[in-house]
Design a protein around this motif. Structure first.
Motif, short mmCIF file in Angstrom:
data_model
loop_
_atom_site.label_atom_id
_atom_site.label_comp_id
_atom_site.label_asym_id
_atom_site.label_seq_id
_atom_site.Cartn_x
_atom_site.Cartn_y
_atom_site.Cartn_z
N PHE B 299 102.22 -24.67 -56.71
CA PHE B 299 103.53 -24.45 -57.30
C PHE B 299 104.56 -24.22 -56.21
O PHE B 299 104.21 -24.00 -55.05
N THR B 300 105.84 -24.34 -56.59
CA THR B 300 106.93 -24.05 -55.66
C THR B 300 107.66 -22.82 -56.14
O THR B 300 107.58 -22.44 -57.32
N LEU B 301 108.38 -22.21 -55.23
CA LEU B 301 109.10 -21.00 -55.54
C LEU B 301 110.44 -21.06 -54.81
O LEU B 301 110.47 -21.33 -53.60
N ASP B 302 111.52 -20.85 -55.55
CA ASP B 302 112.86 -20.82 -54.98
C ASP B 302 113.48 -19.52 -55.46
O ASP B 302 113.67 -19.34 -56.67
N VAL B 303 113.71 -18.58 -54.54
CA VAL B 303 114.34 -17.30 -54.93
C VAL B 303 115.65 -17.18 -54.16
O VAL B 303 115.73 -17.52 -52.99
N ARG B 304 116.68 -16.72 -54.87
CA ARG B 304 118.01 -16.66 -54.26
C ARG B 304 118.64 -15.31 -54.53
O ARG B 304 118.43 -14.69 -55.56
N SER B 305 119.41 -14.86 -53.56
CA SER B 305 120.15 -13.61 -53.71
C SER B 305 121.35 -13.64 -52.78
O SER B 305 121.34 -14.31 -51.74
N GLU B 306 122.37 -12.90 -53.15
CA GLU B 306 123.50 -12.70 -52.24
C GLU B 306 123.09 -11.85 -51.05
O GLU B 306 123.79 -11.81 -50.04
N ASP B 307 121.96 -11.14 -51.19
CA ASP B 307 121.57 -10.15 -50.19
C ASP B 307 120.24 -10.56 -49.56
O ASP B 307 119.20 -10.55 -50.21
N ASN B 308 120.29 -10.91 -48.28
CA ASN B 308 119.06 -11.40 -47.65
C ASN B 308 118.00 -10.30 -47.57
O ASN B 308 116.80 -10.60 -47.59
N ALA B 309 118.41 -9.05 -47.52
CA ALA B 309 117.42 -7.96 -47.48
C ALA B 309 116.61 -7.94 -48.77
O ALA B 309 115.40 -7.67 -48.76
N VAL B 310 117.27 -8.24 -49.88
CA VAL B 310 116.55 -8.32 -51.16
C VAL B 310 115.49 -9.42 -51.09
O VAL B 310 114.34 -9.25 -51.51
N LEU B 311 115.85 -10.55 -50.50
CA LEU B 311 114.91 -11.68 -50.40
C LEU B 311 113.72 -11.31 -49.52
O LEU B 311 112.56 -11.57 -49.89
#
Lengths: 429, 429
Positions: B299-311
């Motif tokens: 599977f693939t996973l794409d996670v996005r956030s305005e905050d790189n620390a969250v990622l």
């Protein structure tokens, strides 16, 4: 006198020779190959007929090519004791799946002959044709044909992948009578069968894991099969669409499967027999990408239980669950139609007999469900009191690495011989 | 005098004509097609140069072919105010993705010219090259080249699928200087830019769902992308293998994805920006069957956030979770490597200014994250104070059905014009 099971060494040695013969004469590239109504299966039938001649057994071939080898009883009017299994294999399969049950039956009759004894009633070994689905895609062709239950359509629509010819053509070419099968003419009468015992290698890993040579089958699982479960959501931008407005087909299907697993565990905890498999699960390989919210998922579902009521109730629960998840997530979860193969009920008295005999003979055995289907299920569903004995087998079945130790086979054979002696020795019921 | 935004009707009409011109001259089978360093993009650049000539703007082309159209300020030594976007499109895309930002900038400069006023400092519209990933698979080619940040390798390894020629070849054929880009020569200096504003159509559905014409961007989400998540279990017999001994890759991957969703919801509840997408999820289409316990899943996973620390914290949690599920279920869950695109931080003061202006001008607007990447992220990560204005758009972007109403565009333009007037009118900071 119930002592045939005490001395089986010569018959175990014979069984070893017969297994060697079968392997040598059906060896293929990786394993053994005995096609239904093909060379390998016929070779195995020929071997059994030669053994039967040596043992002076009565021989009968039915219209479908099933072979019945009978040690005549003192009263031939009594319903017979039957045992047996199939002699075909999957392509590049192992040597024991099916054959072990026929060899065990023949070894048992050899023991009776060596003792010079005749049973009270006929004991018949059935060599069943065409059990493996790889050759013709219809289940239990030989045993269903024997009971007049093979749908006419299967004769003309099922084609062997390697020859392209139909089941009816293959039957006719082998000298049998597909038209009598098409007409539903029974070749066997359930009323004339006292009981049916099938010895078979275990196709799962349980006996290996538990370190036990013999299994006594509690039931042959039936199944519900959903081939085309489909989840329809909506494709969207992976970054720009907020969680609340997504209609994500993968997340919906994932919740469905995760809750299915929870239901399964709950059934187990409640002591209900059940296994569930999602063998295929995929997004649309033509259009899915890492950066698109997935709009469609397909999956399959195979659920099995000894108890068909458990299956049908599970179907209702699954459809409720699909509806609920779909509504919550704004997707459609369509399980589609299922096919339902009925469980093969194991006769409780025969199972009890096997368990008691194993204990008294010191045969290490456990009771377990059969997850795979067997010809025995056809007998059971025709009303024949049926039981099954499993023999430990490594690496699963349907592959060249299938491995049964002859010592384990000997334990299973001993249990079969003891059970048949016991049944035959009892007052007529 | 800050009143340019009060009367924009003539410029909105011009913008409508420019959009029509762009559409007519880049129409393709289903939508519009403006290939990076191709005909359609060049046609759009040519239009902007003609408009710039009419408005007597200063024109500059950089080594990558980015075009800068400048209304000179009274003090040309001051850092300039910049706006703009890209002029390429995906194949068979819509007319507004990218172009809306350039058209808005040119309409704004037309308004200044009609007023006969000169700003205090330069106001520059940048026509960025090659933003869409469809043509050359490297992000933000034009804007990164402008800051001397395009990796040399991209010039020679990225090939346009329709021509087979490299990015460097295409740049050179169009008359630009790939060798200067390869050498990392900056075409722009962040210190010389007072701020960068990008107006863009919203690519998600939020403004449509909320019934609001304008969005003020709170941050441009960065992402972690896992292209090759792999679960390795063990194939087995669907009927014969008990639950406890299964190593079912689908059930393990399903638990992983289900728990990922729970983590996502927990982040949202805690007020942290996050979106997660499992766009591809599939068993092995060559070997999976309904009746086999699945042994592998990808599977693939794409996670996005305005905050790189969250990622980065999520990555640690996901790896812990994969380890835990893998151990419990006897499978290996390997998330593989990820790529990390940094979020584009939005300047807080500019965002506050946009929000305050929208309120005072009666422009209906909400604040929202940008889920997709934009050239503005490159400016922001180079230290330029950056802001973005979204305009409502139906049916998402990157498709022929993309639809922006000119009335909505006019609202976004009004906000842009007012913000630039406001910044330009303030004491030098």
């Amino acid at each position: 006198m119930s002592d045939l099971h005490l001395d089986l060494q010569p018959e175990v040695a014979l069984a070893g020779q017969w297994f060697d013969h079968l392997r040598q004469h059906s060896r293929s590239r990786l394993g053994v190959t005995r096609a239904s109504y093909g060379e390998g299966e016929q070779m195995a039938h020929d071997l059994m007929r030669r053994i039967a001649s040596d043992l002076a057994l009565a021989q009968r071939l039915d219209a479908a090519g099933n072979l019945y080898l009978t040690l005549p009883g003192r009263d031939r009017s009594l319903p017979s004791i039957m045992t047996g299994s199939h002699l075909d294999s999957v392509p590049e399969g192992g040597n024991y799946d099916g054959a072990a049950g026929v060899v065990a039956g023949m070894a048992m009759l050899a023991r009776w002959r060596r003792a010079g004894r005749a049973p009270q009633r006929d004991i018949t070994v059935m060599c069943v044709r065409a059990e493996e689905l790889s050759w013709f895609p219809a289940p239990y062709i030989g045993s269903r044909a024997a009971f007049g239950q093979l749908e006419a359509e299967a004769l003309d629509s099922c084609r062997r992948p390697d020859t392209g010819r139909t089941l009816a053509q293959h039957m006719a070419e082998a000298g049998f009578a597909p038209d009598r099968i098409r007409a539903g003419e029974p070749q066997l009468s359930a009323e004339r069968i006292r009981c049916f015992f099938e010895l078979h290698i275990e196709q799962g890993p349980v006996l290996v894991q538990k370190g036990v040579p013999v299994g006594i089958v509690t039931g042959i699982r039936g199944n519900l099969r959903y081939r085309h479960c489909h989840v329809r959501g909506r494709y969207g931008h992976a970054g720009a669409e907020p969680r609340e407005s997504r209609q994500d087909a993968v997340l919906a299907a994932v919740e469905f499967v995760h809750r299915l697993e929870a239901l399964w565990i709950a059934h187990e905890t409640a002591g209900k027999d059940l296994v569930c498999t999602v063998g295929r699960f995929h997004t649309d390989t033509d259009v899915h990408t890492m950066t698109k919210i997935p709009g469609e998922v397909w999956f399959t579902l195979d659920v099995r239980s000894e108890d068909n009521a458990v299956l049908l109730e599970l179907d209702r629960e699954l459809r409720r669950m699909a509806e609920e998840i779909g509504t919550q997530r704004g997707v459609g979860i369509d399980l589609g139609p299922y096919t339902n193969a009925l469980p093969g009920p194991i006769d409780r008295a025969h199972r009890n007999r096997l368990e008691a005999l194993a204990r008294s003979l010191g045969i290490s055995a456990i009771s377990l469900a059969s997850g795979a289907g067997h010809d025995a299920a056809v007998f059971a569903n025709c009303g024949v009191p049926t039981a099954m004995i499993f023999v430990r087998n490594e690496h699963g079945s349907h592959n060249p690495d299938e491995a049964m130790a002859l010592a384990d086979f000997a334990q299973g054979l001993r249990l079969l011989v003891a059970a048949v002696e016991d049944i035959d020795g009892r007052a007529l019921g």
